[in-house]
Design a protein around this motif. Sequence first.
Motif, PDB file in Angstrom:
ATOM      1  N   TYR A  14      20.028  47.640  88.493  1.00 52.21           N
ATOM      2  CA  TYR A  14      19.426  46.368  88.888  1.00 52.21           C
ATOM      3  C   TYR A  14      20.510  45.353  89.251  1.00 52.21           C
ATOM      4  CZ  TYR A  14      15.484  48.592  86.475  1.00 52.21           C
ATOM      5  OH  TYR A  14      14.511  49.471  86.063  1.00 52.21           O
ATOM      6  N   HIS A  71       9.256  45.871  88.153  1.00 54.69           N
ATOM      7  CA  HIS A  71       9.445  44.699  87.297  1.00 54.69           C
ATOM      8  C   HIS A  71       9.264  43.356  87.998  1.00 54.69           C
ATOM      9  CE1 HIS A  71      10.770  47.664  84.505  1.00 54.69           C
ATOM     10  NE2 HIS A  71      11.867  47.945  85.184  1.00 54.69           N
ATOM     11  N   ASP A 131      11.471  41.361  89.082  1.00 57.08           N
ATOM     12  CA  ASP A 131      12.342  40.522  88.268  1.00 57.08           C
ATOM     13  C   ASP A 131      13.665  40.258  88.988  1.00 57.08           C
ATOM     14  OD1 ASP A 131      13.806  39.239  86.354  1.00 57.08           O
ATOM     15  OD2 ASP A 131      13.606  40.792  84.823  1.00 57.08           O
ATOM     16  N   ASN A 173      15.919  38.381  88.014  1.00 55.02           N
ATOM     17  CA  ASN A 173      16.966  38.156  87.016  1.00 55.02           C
ATOM     18  C   ASN A 173      17.500  39.451  86.406  1.00 55.02           C
ATOM     19  OD1 ASN A 173      16.801  35.236  87.059  1.00 55.02           O
ATOM     20  ND2 ASN A 173      14.843  35.462  85.996  1.00 55.02           N
ATOM     21  N   ALA A 174      16.869  40.584  86.693  1.00 53.40           N
ATOM     22  CA  ALA A 174      17.295  41.855  86.101  1.00 53.40           C
ATOM     23  C   ALA A 174      18.743  42.155  86.494  1.00 53.40           C
ATOM     24  CB  ALA A 174      16.375  42.984  86.551  1.00 53.40           C
ATOM     25  N   TYR A 206      15.168  48.421  79.888  1.00 56.36           N
ATOM     26  CA  TYR A 206      14.754  47.188  80.568  1.00 56.36           C
ATOM     27  C   TYR A 206      13.924  46.326  79.627  1.00 56.36           C
ATOM     28  CZ  TYR A 206      12.368  43.828  83.433  1.00 56.36           C
ATOM     29  OH  TYR A 206      11.876  42.641  83.919  1.00 56.36           O
ATOM     30  N   LYS A 207      12.962  46.927  78.975  1.00 52.28           N
ATOM     31  CA  LYS A 207      12.068  46.164  78.099  1.00 52.28           C
ATOM     32  C   LYS A 207      12.850  45.395  77.038  1.00 52.28           C
ATOM     33  CE  LYS A 207       8.244  49.481  78.533  1.00 52.28           C
ATOM     34  NZ  LYS A 207       7.436  50.491  77.799  1.00 52.28           N
ATOM     35  N   ASN A 253      15.972  44.434  77.061  1.00 50.40           N
ATOM     36  CA  ASN A 253      16.997  43.504  77.552  1.00 50.40           C
ATOM     37  C   ASN A 253      16.445  42.437  78.482  1.00 50.40           C
ATOM     38  OD1 ASN A 253      19.898  44.526  76.735  1.00 50.40           O
ATOM     39  ND2 ASN A 253      18.670  46.346  77.163  1.00 50.40           N
ATOM     40  N   ARG A 254      15.168  42.543  78.821  1.00 55.72           N
ATOM     41  CA  ARG A 254      14.569  41.646  79.813  1.00 55.72           C
ATOM     42  C   ARG A 254      14.795  40.174  79.479  1.00 55.72           C
ATOM     43  NH1 ARG A 254       8.718  43.183  80.187  1.00 55.72           N
ATOM     44  NH2 ARG A 254       8.823  42.544  78.018  1.00 55.72           N
ATOM     45  N   ASP A 255      14.588  39.790  78.246  1.00 50.94           N
ATOM     46  CA  ASP A 255      14.704  38.378  77.876  1.00 50.94           C
ATOM     47  C   ASP A 255      16.146  37.888  77.899  1.00 50.94           C
ATOM     48  OD1 ASP A 255      11.977  38.334  77.558  1.00 50.94           O
ATOM     49  OD2 ASP A 255      12.049  38.641  75.381  1.00 50.94           O
ATOM     50  N   PHE A 310      18.411  38.826  80.249  1.00 51.50           N
ATOM     51  CA  PHE A 310      18.951  38.745  81.611  1.00 51.50           C
ATOM     52  C   PHE A 310      19.040  37.312  82.123  1.00 51.50           C
ATOM     53  CE2 PHE A 310      17.231  43.272  82.297  1.00 51.50           C
ATOM     54  CZ  PHE A 310      18.456  43.829  82.012  1.00 51.50           C
TER      55      PHE A 310
END
Length: 495
Positions: A340, A348, A350, A352-353, A485-486, A488-490, A492
Motif C-alpha cells: 500500500y 479498503h 483507504d 492513508n494505507a 491491515y486491520k 494497523n489501519r488506525d 496509518f
Amino acid sequence: MSYLIGIDLGTSSVKAIVMDVEGDVIAHAQESYSIQVPEIGYAEQSPNVWWSATVNVLRTILEKEHVDPALIGGIGLSGQMHGLVLVDHKGEVVRPAIIWSDQRSKTQVEKINQLIQQEQVIDSMMNSVSTGFAISSLLWVKENEPENYAKAATILLPKDYIRYRLTGELAVEVTDASSTLAFDVAKRKWATSLINKLGIKENLFPPCYEPYEVAGEITTCAAEETGLQKGIPVVFGGGDQFMQAVGNGIVFPGIVSSNIGTGGQIAVMAEKPVYDPQLRTNTFCHIHPDTWNIQGSSLNSGLSLSWLKSNVLRANDFQTLTKMAETIAPGSEGLIFLPYLTGERTPHLDPNAKGIFFGLTLKHRDDHLVRAVMEGVTYSLRDSLEIIESLGIHANRVIASGGGAKSRLWLQIQADIFNKPVYTTKTNEEACVGAAIIAGVGVGIYPSLEEACKKLISFHSEIVEPIRENVEIYSHYYELFKELYKRNRDLFVFV
C-alpha cells in the motif's frame, strides 16, 4: 492489405503498434515519461508530454517497417483511467492532468460519497468515489484552484486528449466516462443530478459514445505532426482495463482477468449491472451496451516491484529480481508485504494505507524481499477476487496479462494464491492490440468484436495449474495478510 493502429497511453509510457487484419503485429514502439509529484500525495502528468511521446511513437512505427500511411484503415485508443484533463475554450490544457494515483482529494471524496448516500443513487452510480477519480479531482480544483476551474471548458480522460489532438473532436466514451464517477453506470449517461448538486458546471462534460464508434478523422495538423495520412478514421476505444480484456479475448462473461501493470486489476465481464453492496469494487460500463465490468483495483502492483528494484535493491532489471525470488520457497519464510505504497483502493478505499514488511528476521535476504513483494501484490488481488465471487460471479480460470504474465514465477504465484488455473494469450501489448481490434470493428473490417477475437486471439498451450501444497501455504499467509491491515489501519493516519 489494410493495417490498424492501436495506441495505449499508460502511466509510465505510451505504446503503439501496427497490426495487419490477420492479427500479426508488424511494428511496435514505446516512449516513457515520468509522474510528477509536486507535493506528497500528488500525482500529475503533462498532457503535452503525452502528445509529444505519442507523436514520436507513431512516427517510429510508420518508419520502422516502412508502412505506407495510406494503408492504415483505422486507429483505436486505450489509456490509463480516472485521470482529469482540463482544456479551455481554445482546446489548450489548463493545468497538468491529475492522474489515478493522486491522493489529494480526500476531503472531496468524503463529500461526494456522503451525497451519493443521501441522494440514494447507489443503484445508478454503483460505485463509491476514490481519490484520483476525475470527479473528486475536479471538485478539488474547483475548491482549491478557482482560477483554473474558471478557465476550464471541457473535461477529458487521458486517452481522450490524445484522440482530440488526432481528430480535433472533444468527446469521451462510456468505459472511461463511467470511471470518472460522474456517470450513471446503469443508464450509460452523465449523472447530471449529482453533477448539479456538487455545484459543478454541467457543460464541462462532453458528448459520450460507445467504444467502437468512429470519433473523427486525422486532421491536417495531426497528419503533419505524426506522419499519418489525413482522413484516417479514429475509433473511440476505451480504458486500458477494457482494451486489455479485448486483447486477451475476454469478450464473454465468466472469465477472470488478472492484470498486473503499474496498478493491478481483477475484473470480469457481467451481463447485469451488479455491484458490491459495500462499494469496495467498481462496476463500470463495458464494451457493449448490455455489458458491465466488475473490477477490483490495486494501486500498487507492478509499482511495488518497481519501487523495490529502483529505491531499495538498485537492481538493473526485473529479470534479475525474478531470478532472486525463484530461490525462495512459497511464503517467503514468513515475510509478508503490504503493498500500500500510495494508499489502496480495493478493498479498503483507504488513501492513508501504508506499505509494510512484516515478519523480518536475520535469516531474510534481498531475495526474500522480492518474493514477498510479488506475493503481497497477488494477495491484494485475491482480495478483489473474493469480493467478486461473493456477488455470485464465478469463473474457473484466470487469464493473466501485463507484467505479471511475463514472469513464469509470478504466473505460478497467481495460480497458487487464487487456487485457479492461469492462462496466457500469445498476444503481446494486449491493450494496444485491443485498441486495434476495436478500431477494426468500428471501421467495418471485422463483423463483430466476438468474431474478431475468435479469429485473432490464441492462447499458449501451457496452463499454469495451482500446486496443492503451495495453495495451503498461501491460504495461511493470506489470512495474516488481511489481519495486518486491520490491526494497523488506525495507525496509518499518524504516519
